[in-house]
Design a protein around this motif. Structure first.
Motif, PDB file in Angstrom:
ATOM      1  N   ASN A 252     -18.683  -4.660 -56.326  1.00  0.00           N
ATOM      2  CA  ASN A 252     -18.870  -5.480 -57.516  1.00  0.00           C
ATOM      3  C   ASN A 252     -20.335  -5.571 -57.937  1.00  0.00           C
TER       4      ASN A 252
ATOM      5  N   TYR B 286     -22.271  -6.713 -61.179  1.00  0.00           N
ATOM      6  CA  TYR B 286     -22.130  -8.169 -61.166  1.00  0.00           C
ATOM      7  C   TYR B 286     -23.428  -8.793 -60.655  1.00  0.00           C
TER       8      TYR B 286
ATOM      9  N   PRO C  77     -24.160 -13.784 -56.593  1.00  0.00           N
ATOM     10  CA  PRO C  77     -23.478 -15.069 -56.788  1.00  0.00           C
ATOM     11  C   PRO C  77     -24.433 -16.254 -56.879  1.00  0.00           C
TER      12      PRO C  77
ATOM     13  N   PHE D 107     -21.654 -19.226 -60.798  1.00  0.00           N
ATOM     14  CA  PHE D 107     -20.832 -18.016 -60.876  1.00  0.00           C
ATOM     15  C   PHE D 107     -20.633 -17.473 -59.468  1.00  0.00           C
TER      16      PHE D 107
ATOM     17  N   TRP E 116     -18.466 -15.665 -57.786  1.00  0.00           N
ATOM     18  CA  TRP E 116     -17.347 -14.749 -57.943  1.00  0.00           C
ATOM     19  C   TRP E 116     -16.856 -14.160 -56.625  1.00  0.00           C
TER      20      TRP E 116
ATOM     21  N   ARG F  45     -12.426 -13.314 -54.231  1.00  0.00           N
ATOM     22  CA  ARG F  45     -12.165 -11.891 -54.001  1.00  0.00           C
ATOM     23  C   ARG F  45     -12.240 -11.521 -52.516  1.00  0.00           C
TER      24      ARG F  45
END
Length: 508
Positions: free
Chosen positions: A128, A134, A137, A141, A143, A147
């Motif tokens: 990611n 991306y 983190p 956010f 993320w 996952r």
């Protein structure tokens, strides 16, 4: 007498003689046995390798071991979540514990098996961050948690629910950890039962044997009795010693806070400003981990507001420049804020090379460590080749890998480069310099045309071309200007509609 026997009393003696948290341990063991025997629902025990989950696993293992063989009528699954970016010194310790449990459970004829779950390769941290770009983190956010932690464990539990109908999930959660955790535990508790309802998984029930223990109770247990599957908790104690860091429990819902300050969290965690866990490990003698700390700090630096425009593309992966509208005051006045997109490709390439170099350097100290999986590299390469904003026409990833590991040959997936190669990039780049038309725009249009070629019906190609043309192909300043014009247009349109409405009212 062995060293372990000298250090610790037998588990049987300790349990029969001790009281922890105001309750005799023998009484707690009987409770575990009673709940275990009450029905046919299999158990799933969450094991993070930390102190709390180690206590729960020890209690349950001992409770089953002291039952008659005929009473051990259902299976107990131990599940541990490996995000693939766990703090390195913890990985071996958890792996050793799981292997020991599996080996000793067979010898003890216990229906216990230990399992490690990992995220799907397409959902890992590096795929990611380095692949899709991306941002690292942040609290706003985060993320990574769902996952990498929640989904793998949830899938494991769902699989057992599908097979058996219902399961009991045993966890090391304690009310003292936080007021939020205490509220969650209380809210989902079933009246008159030691079980609670899982916060998100239907047909899954939670059991928390040490929910009323405090930290001192946990350490009293760990340092007073040997592990029933063999060995001691001395390594665990050494890991926690002189650390202000807590532990990262097995994450099964979004209520769990960040584990960035925990020695049992991810070494890449950027949700916290300073990673006290890695800093503590380095200060306590694990100096080989310093490059990991420096790398993590680089990622954290990229999340700071003042650095976002340097590290991140001004367009999102949709090809659009995005703005967020926020309230300035209590009136209707609002301001728009530009929302940056993924990391620029050049930083993703630099970070991948640095990560591989750190990995190689650690391996040269005779430590078997893989910081990024070769299966992850395959997917990252695909994502780079097909990146919506900065397609990697020169196919950089194999070259980066070969520069760090010249003697290690990877069989890269064939036919992966799409329609464009490095010579194509040079031609389109020259056309961009001459005509001022973005090379990526030409590539996207040709790629769309090729995707429809050979089809008997080419319905939808015009819509696809229209979507590509409507993306933001200019620089950020041009997008900001267009956005300003659009806002003014909307303001004038709104004012006009308001006046028209008032006029209509007067004429009635």
């Amino acid at each position: 007498m062995t060293t372990e026997q000298f250090l610790y009393p037998t588990h049987d003696a300790f349990v029969s003689e001790s009281t922890i948290g105001g309750r005799p341990l023998a009484d707690l063991i009987r409770e575990i046995q009673h709940i275990y025997q009450a029905d046919n629902r299999p158990w799933v025990v969450g094991f993070s390798g930390g102190k709390d989950s180690t206590v729960v696993l020890s209690l349950i293992y001992f409770a089953l071991k002291t039952l008659e063989a005929s009473q051990r009528h259902k299976h107990v699954y131990i599940v541990s979540s490996d995000t693939r970016v766990e703090t390195p010194v913890v990985v071996d310790m958890i792996r050793e514990a799981l292997n020991s449990v599996n080996s000793q459970a067979k010898l003890d004829n216990l229906p216990i098996t230990a399992h490690s779950v990992t995220p799907e390769t397409s959902q890992t941290f590096w795929v990611n961050l380095l692949g899709k770009g991306y941002p690292a983190p942040t609290k706003a956010f985060r993320w990574c948690t769902e996952r990498m932690k929640i989904d793998p464990v949830s899938d494991f539990i769902k699989d057992k629910v599908a097979k058996f109908g219902e399961v009991v999930v045993a966890l090391g959660s304690r009310r003292q950890e936080s007021s939020t955790r205490a509220q969650v535990i209380a809210r989902h508790r079933i009246d008159g039962s030691a079980l609670g309802r899982h916060t998100s998984l239907p047909n899954a029930y939670t059991y928390m044997p040490i929910e009323h223990w405090n930290s001192d109770d946990v350490w009293e247990y760990l340092m007073s009795a040997s592990r029933p599957w063999g060995g001691s908790n001395r390594v665990l104690f050494e890991l926690y010693k002189d650390s202000n860091a807590g532990e990262c429990p097995l994450v099964i819902d979004t209520n769990t806070p960040s584990c960035g300050n925990s020695r049992f969290g991810c070494w890449t965690c950027t949700v916290v400003t300073h990673d006290k866990a890695i800093e503590g490990l380095v200060d306590s003698g694990e100096d080989w981990m310093r490059p990991l700390l420096d790398f993590r700090n680089q990622l954290h630096s990229s999340t700071l507001p003042e650095n976002k425009t340097e590290y991140r593309n001004y367009k999102r992966r949709t090809g659009k420049v995005t703005f967020a509208r926020g309230v300035i005051d209590d009136d209707t006045n609002t301001a728009t804020k530009h929302v940056p997109g993924p990391y620029w490709m050049k930083y993703r390439k630099e970070w991948l090379q640095l990560l591989l170099e750190i990995e190689k350097g650690i391996r040269e100290t005779d430590r078997e460590l893989e910081l990024i999986g070769r299966d992850e590299l395959q997917i990252i390469r695909q994502q780079w080749l097909k990146d919506p904003n900065e397609p990697d026409w020169v196919d950089s990833l194999p070259k980066i890998y070969a520069a760090v590991y010249p003697d290690d040959c990877i069989e890269w997936i064939k036919n992966d480069a799409g329609s464009f190669t490095e010579p194509d990039a040079k031609i389109l780049g020259a056309l961009e310099d001459e005509k001022g038309l973005p090379a990526v725009l030409i590539m996207r249009l040709i790629d769309a045309e090729l995707s429809f070629s050979g089809l008997s019906r080419r319905k939808g190609i015009l819509d696809e071309l229209q979507k590509i043309l409507e993306q933001d192909w200019g620089e950020l300043d041009e997008a900001l200007e267009r956005h300003s014009v659009s806002r003014n247009h909307d303001t004038y349109k709104s004012a006009f509609e308001s006046l028209k409405s008032e006029l209509d009212g007067l004429l009635q």
